[in-house]
Motif scaffolding. Structure first.
Motif, PDB file in Angstrom:
ATOM      1  N   GLU A 117       0.816  -1.217   0.000  1.00 44.62           N
ATOM      2  CA  GLU A 117       0.000   0.000   0.000  1.00 44.62           C
ATOM      3  C   GLU A 117       0.846   1.262   0.000  1.00 44.62           C
ATOM      4  OE1 GLU A 117      -3.213   2.194   2.987  1.00 44.62           O
ATOM      5  OE2 GLU A 117      -2.852   0.030   3.171  1.00 44.62           O
ATOM      6  N   ALA A 118       1.978   1.228   0.733  1.00 47.00           N
ATOM      7  CA  ALA A 118       2.829   2.416   0.830  1.00 47.00           C
ATOM      8  C   ALA A 118       3.350   2.871  -0.525  1.00 47.00           C
ATOM      9  CB  ALA A 118       3.996   2.123   1.771  1.00 47.00           C
ATOM     10  N   GLU A 119       3.386   1.961  -1.498  1.00 50.07           N
ATOM     11  CA  GLU A 119       3.896   2.301  -2.830  1.00 50.07           C
ATOM     12  C   GLU A 119       3.026   3.346  -3.514  1.00 50.07           C
ATOM     13  OE1 GLU A 119       7.052   1.963  -4.988  1.00 50.07           O
ATOM     14  OE2 GLU A 119       6.695  -0.032  -4.134  1.00 50.07           O
ATOM     15  N   SER A 120       1.733   3.384  -3.185  1.00 47.65           N
ATOM     16  CA  SER A 120       0.808   4.288  -3.870  1.00 47.65           C
ATOM     17  C   SER A 120       1.213   5.747  -3.695  1.00 47.65           C
ATOM     18  CB  SER A 120      -0.626   4.062  -3.375  1.00 47.65           C
ATOM     19  OG  SER A 120      -0.700   4.232  -1.969  1.00 47.65           O
ATOM     20  N   ALA A 121       1.603   6.137  -2.467  1.00 43.52           N
ATOM     21  CA  ALA A 121       2.019   7.522  -2.231  1.00 43.52           C
ATOM     22  C   ALA A 121       3.288   7.843  -3.012  1.00 43.52           C
ATOM     23  CB  ALA A 121       2.237   7.752  -0.740  1.00 43.52           C
ATOM     24  N   GLU A 122       4.186   6.852  -3.117  1.00 43.51           N
ATOM     25  CA  GLU A 122       5.434   7.040  -3.851  1.00 43.51           C
ATOM     26  C   GLU A 122       5.160   7.213  -5.348  1.00 43.51           C
ATOM     27  OE1 GLU A 122       9.732   7.220  -3.472  1.00 43.51           O
ATOM     28  OE2 GLU A 122       8.039   7.358  -2.094  1.00 43.51           O
ATOM     29  N   ILE A 123       4.214   6.440  -5.872  1.00 43.68           N
ATOM     30  CA  ILE A 123       3.846   6.551  -7.288  1.00 43.68           C
ATOM     31  C   ILE A 123       3.310   7.949  -7.585  1.00 43.68           C
ATOM     32  CG2 ILE A 123       2.229   5.748  -9.052  1.00 43.68           C
ATOM     33  CD1 ILE A 123       2.407   2.966  -7.763  1.00 43.68           C
ATOM     34  N   ILE A 124       2.388   8.405  -6.739  1.00 41.93           N
ATOM     35  CA  ILE A 124       1.783   9.727  -6.938  1.00 41.93           C
ATOM     36  C   ILE A 124       2.847  10.822  -6.859  1.00 41.93           C
ATOM     37  CG2 ILE A 124       0.191  11.407  -5.924  1.00 41.93           C
ATOM     38  CD1 ILE A 124      -1.533   8.988  -5.047  1.00 41.93           C
ATOM     39  N   ALA A 125       3.744  10.699  -5.876  1.00 37.26           N
ATOM     40  CA  ALA A 125       4.784  11.724  -5.703  1.00 37.26           C
ATOM     41  C   ALA A 125       5.703  11.788  -6.917  1.00 37.26           C
ATOM     42  CB  ALA A 125       5.583  11.429  -4.441  1.00 37.26           C
ATOM     43  N   LYS A 126       6.130  10.622  -7.416  1.00 33.83           N
ATOM     44  CA  LYS A 126       7.066  10.597  -8.542  1.00 33.83           C
ATOM     45  C   LYS A 126       6.434  11.154  -9.813  1.00 33.83           C
ATOM     46  CE  LYS A 126       9.968   6.742  -6.999  1.00 33.83           C
ATOM     47  NZ  LYS A 126      10.329   5.322  -7.222  1.00 33.83           N
ATOM     48  N   LEU A 127       5.185  10.778 -10.077  1.00 32.39           N
ATOM     49  CA  LEU A 127       4.556  11.195 -11.326  1.00 32.39           C
ATOM     50  C   LEU A 127       4.014  12.622 -11.258  1.00 32.39           C
ATOM     51  CD1 LEU A 127       2.747   7.948 -12.524  1.00 32.39           C
ATOM     52  CD2 LEU A 127       5.043   8.783 -13.030  1.00 32.39           C
ATOM     53  N   SER A 128       3.898  13.158 -10.060  1.00 28.29           N
ATOM     54  CA  SER A 128       3.426  14.541  -9.915  1.00 28.29           C
ATOM     55  C   SER A 128       4.558  15.546 -10.082  1.00 28.29           C
ATOM     56  CB  SER A 128       2.775  14.727  -8.538  1.00 28.29           C
ATOM     57  OG  SER A 128       1.649  13.885  -8.398  1.00 28.29           O
TER      58      SER A 128
END
Length: 375
Positions: A132-143
């Protein structure tokens, strides 16, 4: 990875390259097909082309440098998400914790499977997941703004192993992607993905590699003669990964074959104590390897049933397997082939559901004693 380096998918690679050059690549794509057909290499090649700025109006002064960085999987705008084993600490477990191992595996060969990745992580019993923690990382990187002023690409490998919360957040990104951003999913089993994700991605169905193309690769890489190259390609069933495993000295298939032969011989003579020892030996393996053995056993049972028909093109057996099947195939027939397959499938289901593996394999051995019938 460049398009010309993808093995045996020239037509599909050409189509994707043309779309990239025309600036017509969708923001979300799903690459699906059998293990080893070239899904990940195609996604990597497409990412390399996009980051190199091949589309009209995107050829920047640093395009060559950008393409080179992408080709070495270290481009700052190329991101990877993949299943990992849980770290024994309080910090969240993210793909970046294993990015060095991931890049090393890609550099070795982009034709690797999930078991290869588990070995690269030194993962034994634990099931790797995308947490689940990966989701915040995905959003941060692509933003974030592109580091090199071009496109951003995220490649999510084995998304079917993604936590539901993470999958739902990824869905939101797919629905409303940041500008100049692409998300490529690379799946061995896309049926396990959320239907909403499937409906919002451009699905690329990658076919098995033609036997001739596999044989050419084997001849060039390993110096095989034409006969052996074609024979190995036939056994690989359209998978470059399978072909490479067949050529590997430590291929698990040899271990699985020996375990299968031991099981059948001890079941035939009703060697209960030996079968208990066999079950305990199987229980010492990781659950992924246990499932891989059961899948191998299921395939080998099917091949022995087909072996009885005497049609060479219908069977996919190595020389050692064929030699054993000369006498063993008579025990696999119309009376027991389906019940045997069901027992193996049930065992795999139980292993997946974390049932005690000693009990699962000993019960399987007992059932095989009953089902092993000479026609």
């Amino acid at each position: 990875m460049k398009f010309r380096e993808v093995i045996g998918q020239q037509e599909l690679a050409g189509q994707l390259e043309r779309l990239a050059c025309e600036g017509r690549i969708p923001h979300a794509m799903l690459f699906t097909g059998i293990v080893g057909c070239g899904k990940l290499p195609l996604a990597l090649a497409l990412a390399q082309a996009l980051l190199a700025g091949v589309a009209p109006g995107e050829r920047m002064g640093n395009s060559e440098q950008s393409g080179d960085l992408a080709d070495r999987y270290i481009h700052p705008d190329l991101h990877f998400v993949f299943p990992v084993k849980k770290l024994k600490q309080t910090a969240p477990t993210l793909s970046d914790a294993y990015i060095k191992e991931w890049r090393k595996e890609l550099e070795r060969s982009p034709y690797f499977d999930f078991n290869d990745w588990m070995l690269a992580m030194d993962c034994d019993r634990e099931q790797p997941l995308i947490y689940e923690a990966e989701s915040a990382e995905i959003i941060a990187k692509l933003s974030m703004k592109s580091s090199m002023g071009g496109r951003k690409v995220m490649i999510v490998v084995w998304p079917e192993r993604m936590n539901d919360v993470c999958a739902n957040k990824l869905l939101k990104l797919i629905e409303e992607p940041p500008s100049m951003t692409h998300i490529f999913l690379v799946s061995d089993n896309h049926d396990r993905l959320l239907s909403t994700i499937l409906s919002r991605t451009q699905i690329v169905r990658v076919p098995p590699v033609d036997d001739y193309q596999v044989a050419v690769m084997l001849a060039q890489r390993f110096g095989l003669d034409e006969r052996r190259a074609l024979e190995t390609a036939h056994l690989a069933k359209g998978s470059i990964t399978n072909a490479l495993h067949l050529m590997s000295a430590d291929s698990e298939d040899k271990l699985f074959f020996d375990l299968f032969v031991l099981l059948m011989r001890k079941a035939y003579v009703r060697g209960i104590r030996d079968l208990r020892d066999w079950a305990f030996q199987m229980a010492d393996m990781s659950r992924e390897r246990q499932k891989a053995f059961l899948q191998y056993a299921g395939r080998y049972v099917r091949e022995n049933f087909m072996f009885n028909f005497g049609e060479r093109d219908l069977t996919y057996l190595s020389r050692e397997e064929k030699e054993f099947s000369q006498k063993f195939a008579q025990f696999i027939n119309e009376q027991n082939v389906i019940p045997l397959m069901r027992e193996l499938e049930t065992a795999e289901r139980d292993i997946t559901q974390n049932v005690n593996s000693k009990m699962v394999f000993f019960d399987l051995a007992m059932q095989i004693i009953v089902l092993l019938i000479r026609k």
